[in-house]
Design a protein around this motif. Sequence first.
Motif, short mmCIF file in Angstrom:
data_model
loop_
_atom_site.label_atom_id
_atom_site.label_comp_id
_atom_site.label_asym_id
_atom_site.label_seq_id
_atom_site.Cartn_x
_atom_site.Cartn_y
_atom_site.Cartn_z
N LYS A 81 0.82 -1.21 0.00
CA LYS A 81 0.00 0.00 0.00
C LYS A 81 0.85 1.26 0.00
O LYS A 81 0.46 2.28 -0.58
CB LYS A 81 -0.91 0.01 1.24
N VAL A 82 2.01 1.22 0.67
CA VAL A 82 2.83 2.43 0.77
C VAL A 82 3.99 2.41 -0.22
O VAL A 82 4.93 3.20 -0.12
CB VAL A 82 3.35 2.63 2.20
N GLY A 83 3.93 1.50 -1.19
CA GLY A 83 4.93 1.47 -2.26
C GLY A 83 6.24 0.84 -1.88
O GLY A 83 7.29 1.22 -2.41
N CYS A 84 6.23 -0.14 -0.98
CA CYS A 84 7.46 -0.78 -0.51
C CYS A 84 7.40 -2.29 -0.70
O CYS A 84 7.72 -3.06 0.21
CB CYS A 84 7.71 -0.45 0.96
N ALA A 85 6.99 -2.73 -1.88
CA ALA A 85 6.80 -4.16 -2.11
C ALA A 85 8.04 -4.87 -2.62
O ALA A 85 8.07 -6.11 -2.64
CB ALA A 85 5.64 -4.39 -3.08
N ALA A 86 9.06 -4.15 -3.07
CA ALA A 86 10.25 -4.80 -3.61
C ALA A 86 10.93 -5.64 -2.53
O ALA A 86 11.32 -5.11 -1.48
CB ALA A 86 11.23 -3.75 -4.13
#
Length: 529
Positions: free
Chosen positions: A268-273
């Motif tokens: 959700k906060v753009g930290c999926a890597a």
Amino acid sequence: MHRVLTTLGCALTVVLATAGAPARSQPAPGEAAPPATTGGLVRGAAHDGYRTFASIPYAAPPVGGLRWAPPRPAAPWHGVLDATRPASACPQSAGEVPGGSTDEDCLRLTVTTPDSARPDRPRPVIVWLHGGGFTTGAAASYDARRMATRGDVVVVTVDYRLGALGFLAHAGLPGSGDFGLADQQAALRWVRAGIGAFGGDPRNVTLAGESAGGYSVCAQLASPAAAGLFERAVIESGPCTGRPDRPFAPSAVPLSTARAAGAELAAKVGCAAPREVMACLRRVDVTRLLAAQDADQQPAYATPLLPVDPAAAIASGRFHRVPVLIGSNHDEGNGWAAGIVQAGNPVDPDTWPDVVAAFFPSPGQAGAIVREYPVHRADGGPVFGAVIGDADFACPTAAAAGLLAARVPVWRYEFADEHAPPLTPGPPPFPLGAPHASELPYLFDLGGRPRDLTAAQHRLADAMIDYWTRFARTGDPDGPSTPHWPRRTVLSLAPDHIVPTRTAQRRHHCAFWDALEPRAAVSTAPRAR
């Protein structure tokens, strides 16, 4: 519908504990020398008959690389620490804390102690863990002056990490899923090391809390890492046998579930890597994390700090052997039911089966509940409140008390003032009786403001403080100045009517709930490595 009502219920819990007030006094001239804590000298505020020492750090600020890390020792300070003003609450959205909070430097505590001559022997210590669904709440909401002065005890109120900052889980992250619980243990270690400077007895510590704070006490009873950190336990409206499929009472979740929620938050906060998740998350602004986190937060089990579900630990006897005072309120569910009705969800004979099915989706359960709790009129809110209170609080509390009593001394109460002062603004759609959190103004001045109590309610408040603090002093709340509290009964607490009863389980339909959903099937997930 279930998700909408669950979220509303959590919001109501925040409102029920509404508090917040500025510091009411400054240090008096000629005050005694500042106590010397493990971190250095502190200067508190002198009041009429008691002293407070606020915002004392018990662990290092969990910022930067320490965000989502086990608590580290606080750095000592030079000179005298100004401890006259309340600490910032740990990060949370607006609610109990007006405007919310984004201050991560929040691992602090407040000490309240009687302002009398140093006693011949150290005073008992009560460490209070606030409620708020593990997403809201603040130590500053609980003014402990009456408990400290009437009971002649030292009271420590604790702020601990909340929401995703306190309970995020991620594979390979030490302490994953239980940072808030680890903070509580760090505060207890601080008390062991430093409370003597405030006249407290580090070997006579009672760990107490309400709602999520009460469930935290359950978790600490089950945590091997908490061994030796407290001598007694008080659990208010936080039954140790809570379950994740019951949305109103606190509970724990398996580590696998917590990790899945953590992965969802990271996305959700753009930290999926995968290779950069934690580094990325530690750069995300607090406000963005608060907006992305779930309304529901629970500690994780199958972790080093919490090897098994507290319900399983209590059932199997794998918990710390300390006396326990445990209880709930007569009408725990009415606050949530009232809020749900006011939000445009009527409870009447036509809608009742659908409302029940939203919370009890298992085949056959909804029909049985509708038959056990029939709604005959348009105003079915109190019936809905009874279902919530019985299923989520009263009967789990009875079950937990029975399991605990097989191995340790247990005293059980039910707060039953049907005219308890309201903790929410505006008139409710039906009388709330003694709902969730309604016992708190009898023990604390919430936000520093005493609630309006009748003379009989003041007597009840005095009796409750006497019971709680006597328990903290001796491990037995019974005494000559209050009505007799025999073990193996439930003490009903109402104005001018404090009486033991053996009918509480029947009154709350506990035989029905035990047959509907046996509580023996609790998880015993293996310890994480």
